[in-house]
Design an enzyme around this catalytic site. Structure first.
Site, mmCIF file in Angstrom:
data_model
loop_
_atom_site.group_PDB
_atom_site.id
_atom_site.type_symbol
_atom_site.label_atom_id
_atom_site.label_comp_id
_atom_site.label_asym_id
_atom_site.label_seq_id
_atom_site.Cartn_x
_atom_site.Cartn_y
_atom_site.Cartn_z
ATOM 1 N N GLY A 7 34.091 60.550 57.577
ATOM 2 C CA GLY A 7 33.280 60.170 56.433
ATOM 3 C C GLY A 7 32.867 61.379 55.619
ATOM 4 O O GLY A 7 32.233 62.299 56.144
ATOM 5 N N GLY A 9 30.805 61.307 52.983
ATOM 6 C CA GLY A 9 29.623 60.996 52.193
ATOM 7 C C GLY A 9 28.544 62.035 52.408
ATOM 8 O O GLY A 9 28.787 63.118 52.957
ATOM 9 N N ASN A 101 23.094 53.055 59.411
ATOM 10 C CA ASN A 101 21.815 52.383 59.185
ATOM 11 C C ASN A 101 21.885 50.967 59.748
ATOM 12 O O ASN A 101 22.960 50.390 59.876
ATOM 13 C CB ASN A 101 21.483 52.323 57.693
ATOM 14 C CG ASN A 101 21.007 53.653 57.158
ATOM 15 O OD1 ASN A 101 20.328 54.409 57.852
ATOM 16 N ND2 ASN A 101 21.351 53.953 55.917
ATOM 17 N N LYS A 180 13.979 52.907 62.767
ATOM 18 C CA LYS A 180 14.684 53.255 61.523
ATOM 19 C C LYS A 180 14.985 52.001 60.716
ATOM 20 O O LYS A 180 14.880 51.988 59.483
ATOM 21 C CB LYS A 180 15.986 53.993 61.856
ATOM 22 C CG LYS A 180 16.784 54.447 60.625
ATOM 23 C CD LYS A 180 16.059 55.519 59.856
ATOM 24 C CE LYS A 180 16.818 55.964 58.604
ATOM 25 N NZ LYS A 180 18.140 56.537 58.882
ATOM 26 N N ASN A 188 14.102 50.481 51.326
ATOM 27 C CA ASN A 188 15.358 50.430 50.573
ATOM 28 C C ASN A 188 15.475 49.247 49.617
ATOM 29 O O ASN A 188 15.788 49.428 48.435
ATOM 30 C CB ASN A 188 16.542 50.464 51.545
ATOM 31 C CG ASN A 188 16.774 51.841 52.132
ATOM 32 O OD1 ASN A 188 15.871 52.681 52.119
ATOM 33 N ND2 ASN A 188 17.955 52.082 52.662
#
Length: 295
Positions: A7, A9, A101, A180, A188
């Site tokens: 990844g 990102g 997440n 989390k 969010n």
């Protein structure tokens, strides 16, 4: 030790930037263009107005056999099934570290019973500026927890002190992920729908009222044992990241798919299992899904 990072990102680039000086790091990117850029122009880390470039090895995912002692999987939840389907040939002794997440990815790991699997939570602020540039917008920590098997060489990561990139260990992975998830479930979606930075949720009285209403519903759906501690954690992180845009807001602004299904979708599902109604979560879930279509 060989470290692989799947990844390219924000979290993948940030992890590579801090681990490369200590280990042999390879970044596996989705696109060849990004791999070529990282190899030619190096990875650029921006922090507090300063920049540094770091030499890394990058290859397109699937184009080269993965030979890693520790493999970080940093892709979004919705890309994870595709990635896992192509990881069967990773060395059996390797430790796989999942940094997603939400908690939706747990069901995907049932097919990997005999592998060494570590779950992780990242509390750093990170923003990907372009294919080779990541900005470290807030120093936090990475917490790891053994899900199954053994830590293997991932234990080396926990024993090394890396400035501005601390790693901690906890035995209780479920509480770690739940903590989390609750933060993500409240901050969010609201920042994404309201189009505001994290700190605005505390600054504007009406937005804070919305936070409290949403948290009350999330708390009941997940049957949280210590609601006050969970709420204080949300407020603390919101304050520490006041100037940040949440990952969900950033995804919408860049026309990308969000992780709303892995976050609020999980909360809604947990509520259904307990017979708990979650109208606010469902409202925000559909709002964000609709915004994804219109970006």
């Amino acid at each position: 030790m060989k470290v692989g990072i799947i990844g390219g990102g924000a979290i993948g680039l940030l992890t590579a930037a801090y681990l490369q000086p200590h280990y042999e790091v390879t970044i596996y990117t989705r696109r060849r263009e990004q791999a070529d850029l990282l190899n030619k122009q190096k990875l650029r880390l921006c922090k507090q107005g300063k920049e540094q470039t770091i030499s890394v090895h990058a290859v397109p995912f699937g184009q080269e056999e993965i030979k890693a002692d520790v493999l970080f999987i940093t892709v979004k939840q919705y890309d994870l099934a595709h990635v896992l389907a192509r990881l069967k040939d990773v060395p059996f002794a390797a430790t796989l570290v999942f940094l997603q997440n939400g908690m939706g990815h747990l069901r995907l790991l049932t097919e990997w019973e005999e592998r060494n699997i570590v779950l992780g939570v990242v509390e750093h602020g990170a923003l990907k500026r372009d294919d080779r540039t990541v900005e470290h917008t807030g120093v936090g920590k990475m917490t790891l927890s053994l899900f199954q098997g053994r830590l293997g060489q991932a234990e080396q990561l926990l024993n090394r002190d890396i400035f501005d990139f601390p790693m901690e260990y906890t035995e209780d992975w479920h509480t770690m992920l739940t903590n989390k998830l609750v933060v993500n479930a409240v901050i969010n979606p609201l920042t994404a729908v309201l189009r505001v930075r994290n700190g605005e949720l505390l600054r504007v009285h009406e937005y804070k009222e919305m936070m409290e209403l949403l948290f009350a519903e999330v708390r009941e759906a997940l049957a949280l044992l210590d609601g006050e501690a969970a709420w204080q954690r949300i407020v603390s992180i919101c304050a520490k990241t006041a100037h940040n845009r949440s990952s969900m807001l950033s995804d919408l602004e860049r026309g990308r798919k969000t992780e709303i299904e892995a976050i609020l979708g999980y909360v809604i599902g947990a509520g259904k299992e307990r017979g708990i109604s979650t109208p606010l979560c469902q409202f925000l879930f559909y709002a964000v899904k609709g915004m994804e279509q219109n970006e």
